[in-house]
Design an enzyme around this catalytic site. Structure first.
Site, short mmCIF file in Angstrom:
data_model
loop_
_atom_site.label_atom_id
_atom_site.label_comp_id
_atom_site.label_asym_id
_atom_site.label_seq_id
_atom_site.Cartn_x
_atom_site.Cartn_y
_atom_site.Cartn_z
N GLN A 154 0.82 -1.22 0.00
CA GLN A 154 0.00 0.00 0.00
C GLN A 154 0.85 1.27 0.00
OE1 GLN A 154 -2.68 -1.38 3.43
NE2 GLN A 154 -4.03 -0.07 2.21
N GLU A 179 -4.86 -7.38 5.95
CA GLU A 179 -3.49 -7.00 5.57
C GLU A 179 -2.79 -8.11 4.79
OE1 GLU A 179 -3.04 -3.98 5.71
OE2 GLU A 179 -4.67 -3.63 7.13
ZN ZN Z 1 -6.61 -2.17 3.08
#
Ligand code: ZN
Length: 201
Positions: free
Chosen positions: A50, A135
């Protein structure tokens, strides 16, 4: 360059991250930076891809607060022993403002390593189990809405289209690099941290 959170449909969000084989001061400082970004944007977890790092690592703190709870930095996480079922709302720092109901196992076992190379082996239940599953999904290139039913997904389509349009326009103006450049950057990170033969932990 400081790390920043990338948004859907950035291709690194679909990258399957390979295990980390080398831990150095730079990796540690990037993990700390990820925690800071997570707190800044009111998240409870953040996966390395991310922030455009194709490395098998995530950070989390289920309290979402700097001064509460215990922040976790987990390298090379693996999940098994799923038990039960639970449906709850999820959101994601890579699709801010978009939420949906996601069904997941209520309890799982998490294995991995911390930055010092210590083993992590814990059965998790409830909210923290959900955060960790979200995650680890990221590290496998899976977004939470991939796990939603058709009906719930239909409600999100308009939002996701907006993210697509926004991404295309940023690529058009050059504020996001083209796919070939992004792939080259990912390959460089992988060579640095996942390509070696030394195992850590
Ligand atoms: Zn996420």
């Amino acid at each position: 360059m400081p790390l920043s959170i990338i948004h859907f449909p950035h291709p690194t969000l679909r990258h399957v991250s390979r295990p980390i084989v080398r831990v150095d001061a730079k990796l540690k400082s990037m993990a700390e930076e990820m925690l800071e970004l997570m707190y800044e944007f009111d998240g409870v977890g953040l996966a390395a891809n991310q922030v455009d790092l194709p490395l098998r690592m995530f950070v989390c703190n289920p309290t979402g607060k700097r001064d509460e709870g215990e922040p976790w930095i987990v390298l090379n996480p693996e999940i098994d022993r799923p038990k039960g079922n639970d449906t709850a709302q999820e959101g994601c720092l890579s699709v801010p403002g978009v939420y949906g109901q996601v069904k997941r196992p209520k309890s799982v076992r998490l294995r991995g390593f911390d930055l010092q190379g210590n083993d992590i082996n814990q059965v998790l239940d409830g909210f923290i189990a959900r955060v960790v599953q979200h995650e680890v999904d990221h590290l496998d290139g899976i977004m939470f809405f991939d796990r939603m039913g058709e009906e719930g997904l239909r409600d999100l389509e308009g939002h996701l289209d907006e993210f697509q349009t926004d991404y295309a326009s940023k690529q058009g103006t050059g504020s996001i690099a083209d796919e070939a450049t992004l792939a080259k950057q990912r390959a460089e990170w992988e060579t640095m941290y996942t390509g070696g033969t030394t195992t850590h932990g």
